[in-house]
Design an enzyme around this catalytic site. Structure first.
Site, PDB file in Angstrom:
ATOM      1  N   PHE A 289       0.444  -1.127   0.040  1.00  0.00           N
ATOM      2  CA  PHE A 289      -0.501   0.104   0.006  1.00  0.00           C
ATOM      3  C   PHE A 289       0.821   1.146   0.165  1.00  0.00           C
ATOM      4  CE2 PHE A 289      -1.957  -3.006   2.966  1.00  0.00           C
ATOM      5  CZ  PHE A 289      -2.591  -3.711   1.796  1.00  0.00           C
ATOM      6  N   CYS A 290       1.855   1.303  -0.662  1.00  0.00           N
ATOM      7  CA  CYS A 290       2.884   2.332  -0.567  1.00  0.00           C
ATOM      8  C   CYS A 290       3.361   3.155   0.766  1.00  0.00           C
ATOM      9  CB  CYS A 290       2.403   3.451  -1.380  1.00  0.00           C
ATOM     10  SG  CYS A 290       1.608   3.514  -3.456  1.00  0.00           S
ATOM     11  N   ALA A 291       3.337   1.590   1.377  1.00  0.00           N
ATOM     12  CA  ALA A 291       3.396   2.076   2.986  1.00  0.00           C
ATOM     13  C   ALA A 291       4.293   1.314   3.613  1.00  0.00           C
ATOM     14  CB  ALA A 291       2.603   2.315   3.747  1.00  0.00           C
TER      15      ALA A 291
END
Length: 471
Positions: free
Chosen positions: A385-387
């Site tokens: 999740f781009c995290a």
């Protein structure tokens, strides 16, 4: 893999036997879209991926269609339609600013999205008194859009602060770090794109301002779900995206204090951002024009403004109440499935928005997501999740599964997801799956592509449709 049993069929069709009594809050485009399943049937698409990109509100689509015949150049056109479009664009700017409670002297910049907004802000943070880059403090639980722009690595201008085990301890850690050196800016998420949680902004602002630092909020997951006010919170800057705010037409916004925006380096060099250009010097405009070089996205701004107006017109508390019902229903349903665990950042966080991430013990997130799509018509997100740092902190470095809701979500979609996961763990998938180019796909997938111009090239290989990114 086990074959579909009668008991399995009963589990996955629970939504058709007892339809949900919780309807959508607002009408969205595509709510009735049918998608093919591997068993040869079709199903209404259950969109539980709002955190990635939300569908357009029907009101937004209607507004864009209304304005399209009037489309023309803006700001420098003498033609009648140019004048109309200029007025529409600037009125949209005012609406967007009003939606986030802008102060009288704040300025709203129309950008492409939250990432664009935060990159713009990163380029205008003033230098320190000694000429070194202005220091920025961020948490390691941020979306990459609120990590990467500030400059990471050996020469970074950003300090990345590890989140603590509780909200209270994280706030203490934030205060302690702000006491170690002068910081220009603290950048935080208004709501996590992984868990929907957030630090209380009132406390963050109080702590940061006491130390002489400004506060920027990545509100990509906040403003589509909760009211927000710059004036009411005393936050200095807010960034958000149209494509997460039911206006997927390519516009976002950065709204906040004028001084940095008036004097900082222009975000793009080009026409519209300048007052005068000669071969030996350039005179730049003040904000907002200073950061909006090139032809602006008039339709995107109009679409975002319409979405802002529609959300702002909802009765007080209606949006939060709608999402609370759905989130509670989802979390309770997942908690009742052995092997499924909902992940949280802090045990003492309150009022999370409608974003829920979970793991299925012993099962690849990509396989579970592919199964939900192919056999139940459910759209979720899997990956990191781009995290990436946050997923590692949460004990899921290989990724997880995220379900997210919004104004167009009905209770049936949540019930279908819970039933489908129960069936998956009880009897296994019906189809066979394999990894192709890093993506889980159905072996010998016979599902037809929807009849949409431009999809012909994908017919040869379904693997291309899953995309190249691992997030």
């Amino acid at each position: 893999m086990k074959s579909l049993t009668t008991e399995h069929q009963d589990l996955v069709r629970v939504d058709e036997v007892a339809a949900s009594g919780h309807p959508p809050l607002l009408a969205v485009v595509g709510a009735a879209t049918q998608v093919p399943l591997v068993d040869g049937t079709t199903r209404t698409y259950a969109n539980l991926d709002y955190a990635a990109s939300a569908p357009a509100l029907e009101a937004v689509a209607a507004r864009v269609n209304e304005v399209l015949p009037l489309y023309a150049s803006v700001h420098r056109g003498a033609g009648y339609l140019s004048q109309v479009c200029t007025a529409l664009y600037e009125a949209s700017r005012q609406t967007i600013a009003r939606f986030v409670g802008a102060r009288e002297d704040d300025v709203a910049i129309i950008t492409r999205n939250t990432t664009d907004s935060l990159n713009l802000l990163a380029g205008i943070v003033p230098a320190a008194a000694d000429g070194s880059p202005g220091q920025v403090l961020v948490l390691d639980g941020e979306h990459h859009a609120n990590l990467l722009p500030w400059g990471l690595g050996a020469d970074r201008a950003a300090t990345v602060l590890p989140i603590a085990e509780t909200v209270a301890a994280t706030l203490d850690r934030l205060a302690d770090e702000l006491g170690t050196r002068p910081y220009a800016l603290v950048a935080v998420s208004g709501a996590s794109n992984v868990t929907g949680e957030a630090l209380p902004l009132d406390d963050v602002v109080r702590i940061a301002h006491a130390a002489g630092a400004r506060v920027a909020v990545d509100a990509a997951q906040l403003v589509p779900h909760r009211p927000f006010s710059l004036a009411g919170s005393d936050v200095d800057y807010v960034a958000f995206s149209g494509h997460k705010t039911y206006a997927p037409f390519g516009a976002g916004a950065l709204v906040g204090r004028r001084d940095w925006l008036d004097t900082g380096a222009p975000h793009l060099a080009g026409g519209g951002a300048v007052r005068d250009v000669r071969v030996d010097r350039t005179l730049w405009q003040l904000a907002p024009a200073r950061h909006e070089a090139g032809s602006p996205n008039v339709l995107g701004a109009v679409a975002l403004a319409e979405a802002c107006d529609v959300l702002a017109a909802l009765p007080d508390g209606a949006l939060a109440a709608h999402e609370d019902v759905l989130r509670t229903r989802l979390v309770d349903g997942l908690a009742g499935i052995d092997g499924v665990e909902v992940v949280r950042i802090w045990p003492d966080s309150v009022d999370p928005v409608g974003v829920v991430t979970f793991t299925v013990a012993g099962h690849d997130p990509g396989l579970v997501a592919a199964y939900l799509a192919a056999e139940h018509g459910i759209g979720v997100r899997d990956g990191r999740f781009c995290a990436h740092p946050l997923l590692a902190h949460l004990g899921a470095p290989a990724g997880a599964i995220r379900a997210s809701v919004g104004v167009g979500t009905a209770g049936e979609a949540v019930d279908r997801l819970v039933a489908a996961l129960t069936a998956y763990l009880h009897a296994g998938p019906r189809a066979r799956y394999e990894v192709v180019d890093g993506c889980w796909t159905v072996v010998d997938d016979t599902r037809p592509l929807l009849v949409v111009h431009g999809l012909e090239a994908l017919a040869a290989t379904a693997a291309q449709a899953c995309g190249p990114t691992p997030d």
